[in-house]
Motif scaffolding. Structure first.
Motif, PDB file in Angstrom:
ATOM      1  N   ASN A 176       1.366   3.837 -19.978  1.00 42.27           N
ATOM      2  CA  ASN A 176      -0.142   3.999 -19.232  1.00 42.27           C
ATOM      3  C   ASN A 176      -1.283   4.590 -20.243  1.00 42.27           C
ATOM      4  OD1 ASN A 176      -1.114   6.345 -16.964  1.00 42.27           O
ATOM      5  ND2 ASN A 176      -0.238   4.539 -16.207  1.00 42.27           N
ATOM      6  N   VAL A 178      -4.894   6.688 -21.126  1.00 43.16           N
ATOM      7  CA  VAL A 178      -6.113   7.631 -20.557  1.00 43.16           C
ATOM      8  C   VAL A 178      -7.464   7.154 -20.523  1.00 43.16           C
ATOM      9  CG1 VAL A 178      -7.277   9.768 -20.491  1.00 43.16           C
ATOM     10  CG2 VAL A 178      -4.823   9.906 -21.480  1.00 43.16           C
ATOM     11  N   HIS A 181     -11.336   7.607 -15.190  1.00 43.61           N
ATOM     12  CA  HIS A 181     -10.915   7.905 -14.015  1.00 43.61           C
ATOM     13  C   HIS A 181      -9.432   7.909 -13.910  1.00 43.61           C
ATOM     14  CE1 HIS A 181      -9.832   4.183 -13.891  1.00 43.61           C
ATOM     15  NE2 HIS A 181     -10.746   3.390 -14.110  1.00 43.61           N
ATOM     16  N   GLU A 182      -9.168   8.592 -12.405  1.00 45.37           N
ATOM     17  CA  GLU A 182      -7.778   9.696 -12.588  1.00 45.37           C
ATOM     18  C   GLU A 182      -7.160   8.253 -12.674  1.00 45.37           C
ATOM     19  OE1 GLU A 182      -6.746  11.556  -9.373  1.00 45.37           O
ATOM     20  OE2 GLU A 182      -8.035  12.780  -9.383  1.00 45.37           O
ATOM     21  N   GLN A 183      -5.692   7.866 -13.260  1.00 45.73           N
ATOM     22  CA  GLN A 183      -4.885   7.268 -14.090  1.00 45.73           C
ATOM     23  C   GLN A 183      -3.618   7.778 -13.788  1.00 45.73           C
ATOM     24  OE1 GLN A 183      -5.565   4.046 -14.045  1.00 45.73           O
ATOM     25  NE2 GLN A 183      -3.366   3.705 -15.320  1.00 45.73           N
ATOM     26  N   TYR A 184      -2.746   6.884 -13.117  1.00 44.25           N
ATOM     27  CA  TYR A 184      -1.357   7.813 -13.138  1.00 44.25           C
ATOM     28  C   TYR A 184       0.062   6.988 -13.112  1.00 44.25           C
ATOM     29  CZ  TYR A 184      -3.475  11.900 -10.476  1.00 44.25           C
ATOM     30  OH  TYR A 184      -3.672  12.837 -10.476  1.00 44.25           O
ATOM     31  N   ARG A 196       2.772   7.837 -22.573  1.00 45.10           N
ATOM     32  CA  ARG A 196       1.045   7.541 -22.297  1.00 45.10           C
ATOM     33  C   ARG A 196      -0.123   7.929 -23.307  1.00 45.10           C
ATOM     34  NH1 ARG A 196      -1.711  13.305 -19.762  1.00 45.10           N
ATOM     35  NH2 ARG A 196      -3.612  12.079 -17.749  1.00 45.10           N
ATOM     36  N   HIS A 198      -3.798   7.718 -26.126  1.00 49.23           N
ATOM     37  CA  HIS A 198      -5.360   7.458 -25.794  1.00 49.23           C
ATOM     38  C   HIS A 198      -5.999   6.176 -26.469  1.00 49.23           C
ATOM     39  CE1 HIS A 198      -9.635   9.130 -26.771  1.00 49.23           C
ATOM     40  NE2 HIS A 198      -9.200   8.977 -27.639  1.00 49.23           N
TER      41      HIS A 198
END
Length: 295
Positions: A176, A178, A181-184, A196, A198
């Protein structure tokens, strides 16, 4: 000061030990500007320093090192990378929306058209799901050993792939990232293999470090970026050739005309052989198996 937790077999204290040793009671800190100074903090516990511009190379290295250490420890050595749109719904969701709009007598033609497009493209979610399940079920029995499905960890096609692996009782990886906007991460990734990032660059490196094949489903800018970076790396001999399977010939043929690149002298005629079009999970798996047999 904190009690030592150093192992009897260890000469030096660990970094974690030293963090504990570096703590002072509140009554000692009170009125002591030297101890309270940011300069006095251990460098690796100083968040302001760790997030500074000067430490960007270190943060890049950390994003390379952390997933690498975890994947090695958990025995993830071979992967099939599945790329594709985050906006592609599963078939049930797409069907329900079309039925709902129809029953409501929706007159918004744009909304209806979009729902119909989503319903048509939902097959890619289901095919990614089926392919991942196929890989999970059949790869442990192959001579090359177990393959793990790895995706970008988001919704859409990525979710379909992680879901297929999960339904086959197999672990799968999600990388995933960052975003503003929201990211799950999708709920089908194995929690211990859910990472996760960057930096897009580090994320894309991890996609390829263990890859035995890439399967590219229809997608947008991100999917195109991932596809063309992989093609460029193979074309320039930065990585060894591997199957790059472009899923859905009709979609990609409308979107991209690789023959124009050949005709205009932008790529060599042989460069169009760096990838193959596929249209079914079974076809993709057969090509991947054949490639593994040659290793």
């Amino acid at each position: 000061m904190a009690k030592s937790t150093r192992s009897k077999n260890r000469l030096f204290y660990s970094a974690a030990d030293e963090v504990e040793h570096a703590k002072y009671p509140d009554d000692v800190l009170c009125g002591n500007p030297q101890l309270c100074s940011s300069a006095y903090r251990l460098a690796y516990t100083d968040q302001d320093f760790m997030l500074s511009e000067e430490l960007r190379p270190v943060r890049l290295m950390l994003e390379l090192s952390k997933p690498e250490a975890v994947l090695q420890a958990l025995g993830v050595n071979q992967t099939v990378v599945i790329f594709g749109s985050a906006r592609t719904p599963d078939l049930e969701t797409a069907q329900n929306l079309v039925e709902q709009l129809t029953e409501q007598g929706c007159r918004d033609q744009q909304l209806l058209a979009k729902a119909q497009v989503n319903l048509r493209n939902a097959r890619f979610y289901e095919q990614a799901r089926e392919l991942a399940s196929l890989i999970a079920r059949e790869s442990p029995a192959s001579a090359s050993g177990e393959l793990h499905v790895i995706t970008g960890g988001g919704p859409g096609v990525m979710e379909g792939a992680n879901r297929g692996a999960s339904e086959a009782q197999a672990k799968s990886v999600g990388l995933n990232i960052v975003l503003p906007h929201e990211q799950y991460p999708n709920p089908y990734i194995s929690p211990e293999l859910c990472f996760r990032f960057h930096y897009f660059a580090m994320r894309k490196m991890h996609f390829l470090m263990r890859a035995k094949a890439l399967v590219v489903f229809p997608g947008g800018f991100g999917t195109l970026d991932e596809l063309f970076e992989a093609l460029t790396l193979v074309q320039t001999d930065k990585i060894k050739p591997l199957p790059i399977l472009i899923f859905g010939r009709e979609f990609w043929s409308r979107l991209l005309n690789f023959e124009v690149l050949v005709q205009e002298g932008m790529i060599s005629p042989d460069d169009v052989n760096l990838f193959q079009f596929v249209d079914t999970p079974e076809q993709a798996w057969q090509i991947i198996q054949a490639s593994l047999a040659q290793l």
